[in-house]
Design an enzyme around this catalytic site. Structure first.
Site, PDB file in Angstrom:
ATOM      1  N   ASN A  13       1.036  -1.428   0.122  1.00 52.98           N
ATOM      2  CA  ASN A  13      -0.046  -0.323  -0.080  1.00 52.98           C
ATOM      3  C   ASN A  13       0.757   0.854  -0.328  1.00 52.98           C
ATOM      4  OD1 ASN A  13      -1.686   2.204   0.257  1.00 52.98           O
ATOM      5  ND2 ASN A  13      -2.638   0.788   2.904  1.00 52.98           N
ATOM      6  N   TRP A  14       0.934   1.256  -0.868  1.00 51.15           N
ATOM      7  CA  TRP A  14       1.864   3.217  -1.177  1.00 51.15           C
ATOM      8  C   TRP A  14       1.273   3.986  -0.681  1.00 51.15           C
ATOM      9  CZ3 TRP A  14       3.991   2.161  -7.249  1.00 51.15           C
ATOM     10  CH2 TRP A  14       4.836   1.024  -7.041  1.00 51.15           C
ATOM     11  N   LYS A  15       0.065   3.880  -0.554  1.00 46.09           N
ATOM     12  CA  LYS A  15      -0.582   5.567   0.674  1.00 46.09           C
ATOM     13  C   LYS A  15       0.014   6.262  -1.132  1.00 46.09           C
ATOM     14  CE  LYS A  15      -0.249   3.213   4.302  1.00 46.09           C
ATOM     15  NZ  LYS A  15      -0.555   3.267   6.322  1.00 46.09           N
ATOM     16  N   HIS A 106      -9.750   1.079   4.678  1.00 48.85           N
ATOM     17  CA  HIS A 106      -8.806   1.295   5.487  1.00 48.85           C
ATOM     18  C   HIS A 106      -8.959   2.623   7.052  1.00 48.85           C
ATOM     19  CE1 HIS A 106      -4.447   2.614   6.857  1.00 48.85           C
ATOM     20  NE2 HIS A 106      -3.938   1.820   5.267  1.00 48.85           N
ATOM     21  N   GLU A 108      -7.404   4.687   7.347  1.00 46.99           N
ATOM     22  CA  GLU A 108      -6.884   6.187   7.236  1.00 46.99           C
ATOM     23  C   GLU A 108      -7.854   7.063   6.737  1.00 46.99           C
ATOM     24  OE1 GLU A 108      -2.587   5.485   5.253  1.00 46.99           O
ATOM     25  OE2 GLU A 108      -2.128   4.964   6.923  1.00 46.99           O
ATOM     26  N   GLU A 178      -6.123  -4.580  10.036  1.00 41.99           N
ATOM     27  CA  GLU A 178      -4.946  -3.743  10.735  1.00 41.99           C
ATOM     28  C   GLU A 178      -4.714  -3.371  11.745  1.00 41.99           C
ATOM     29  OE1 GLU A 178      -2.599  -2.642   6.350  1.00 41.99           O
ATOM     30  OE2 GLU A 178      -4.716  -1.637   7.206  1.00 41.99           O
ATOM     31  N   GLY A 184       2.256   2.085  10.637  1.00 39.35           N
ATOM     32  CA  GLY A 184       3.442   3.048  10.432  1.00 39.35           C
ATOM     33  C   GLY A 184       3.745   3.588  11.896  1.00 39.35           C
ATOM     34  N   SER A 222       3.286  -2.225  10.172  1.00 37.53           N
ATOM     35  CA  SER A 222       4.200  -2.571  10.654  1.00 37.53           C
ATOM     36  C   SER A 222       5.018  -3.596   9.992  1.00 37.53           C
ATOM     37  CB  SER A 222       4.556  -1.510  11.408  1.00 37.53           C
ATOM     38  OG  SER A 222       4.364  -0.701  12.596  1.00 37.53           O
ATOM     39  N   GLY A 243       2.841  -1.357   3.958  1.00 37.14           N
ATOM     40  CA  GLY A 243       2.523   0.339   3.854  1.00 37.14           C
ATOM     41  C   GLY A 243       4.142   1.074   3.943  1.00 37.14           C
ATOM     42  N   GLY A 244       4.535   0.833   4.690  1.00 34.79           N
ATOM     43  CA  GLY A 244       6.203   1.994   4.994  1.00 34.79           C
ATOM     44  C   GLY A 244       7.215   1.104   3.983  1.00 34.79           C
TER      45      GLY A 244
HETATM   46  P1  PGA Z   1       2.361  -0.070   7.623  1.00 35.92           P
HETATM   47  O1  PGA Z   1       1.036   0.408   7.411  1.00 35.92           O
HETATM   48  O2  PGA Z   1       3.255  -1.030   6.926  1.00 35.92           O
HETATM   49  O3  PGA Z   1       3.035   1.467   7.146  1.00 35.92           O
HETATM   50  O4  PGA Z   1       2.228   0.461   8.816  1.00 35.92           O
HETATM   51  C1  PGA Z   1      -0.045  -0.646   7.024  1.00 35.92           C
HETATM   52  C2  PGA Z   1      -1.456   0.011   5.618  1.00 35.92           C
HETATM   53  O5  PGA Z   1      -1.244   0.840   6.585  1.00 35.92           O
HETATM   54  O6  PGA Z   1      -2.000  -0.740   4.880  1.00 35.92           O
END
Ligand code: PGA
Length: 264
Positions: A13-15, A106, A108, A178, A184, A222, A243-244
């Site tokens: 997930n490149w956000k 998600h 977010e 999640e 994050g 994470s 994500g990251g």
């Molecule tokens: P993260 O994000 O790996 O940076 O914790 C995961 C996500 O939000 O899908």
């Protein structure tokens, strides 16, 4: 009941990242990693979710990759079809552009952009109607976990969509657990805690649909090369939403490799 025969999914997930030059480099590096040490589709499905404007170009850049890399939309409109909805992209328009997968729910989106349960439900309905495959995200906040409500919250999020999904459409659903406090933050749920929640989710899904044992349940929050193998070893963790660490080709590749190997 365990989902350990499910082919794992590792989705980046490149956000709201990265700039074009970095995206091109990331794709090139990932293709190179896959060339050097292939991961077969029988071992692990791989996908990336870039920003909407880059979906097609990313898909094109991966076209000659040794593996099929799915392009996943990060979101879609709650409005269906076409029409006067400035700034929106509907399920039908995604499908029309050859996009097969979409993230919905998600945290977010739920927390920052006001995707309420009813908005999430509309998005799920639209995606299913357009025959898109959904990665449906669920997860509790830290306060909810500390209050002992984690399971209840997550199972409610599964129930939120249960009535919208027709029997055979469960084939088009992937769930991503999640925990919000792990996204994050560098904090990962312990493999035991994650497995416990995944088992509960599977139990819940199995009460809703006979396909419950076949639905991939990904863990997100994470995930990194250092913790991927132990998460992958859990019976009901069928992949990762990353994500990251997905913004670094080597890290992302190593996570995919960990899941591919764990199911050999
Ligand atoms: P993260 O994000 O790996 O940076 O914790 C995961 C996500 O939000 O899908």
């Amino acid at each position: 009941m365990s989902g350990s025969t499910i082919i794992p999914w590792v989705v980046g997930n490149w956000k709201m990242n990265p700039m074009q030059a970095n995206s091109q480099q990331l794709i090139q590096d990932l293709k190179q990693q896959l060339q050097q040490q292939p991961i077969s589709e029988q071992q692990c499905h791989i996908g990336v979710a870039p920003i909407a404007i880059a979906l097609l170009s990313v898909q094109q850049q991966f076209a000659d990759a040794p593996n099929k890399i799915m392009s996943v939309a990060q979101d879609l409109s709650r409005m269906a079809g076409t029409g006067a909805y400035t700034g929106e992209i509907s399920a039908e328009l995604l499908k029309d552009s050859g996009i097969e997968f979409v993230l919905i729910g998600h945290s977010e989106r739920r927390e920052i952009f006001g995707d309420t349960v009813s908005v999430v439900q509309e998005k799920v309905k639209n995606a299913l109607n357009a025959n898109l495959k959904i990665i449906y995200c669920v997860g509790e906040s830290l306060a909810q976990r500390e209050a002992g409500q984690a399971e209840e919250v997550v199972l409610q999020q599964i129930c939120d969509i249960a009535a919208l999904v027709k029997a055979e459409q469960w084939n088009n659903i992937i769930v991503a657990y999640e925990p919000i406090w792990a996204i994050g933050t560098g904090k990962t749920a312990s493999p035991d805690d994650a497995q416990a929640m995944h088992a509960k989710i599977r139990e819940g899904l199995s009460q809703i649909t006979p396909l419950g044992a076949k639905i991939a349940i990904l863990y997100g929050g994470s995930v990194k090369p250092e913790n991927a193998a132990e998460l992958a070893a859990c019976a009901d963790i069928n992949g990762a939403l990353v994500g990251g660490a997905s913004l670094n080709a080597e890290s992302f590749y190593q996570i995919a490799q960990a899941f591919a190997k764990s199911k050999e």
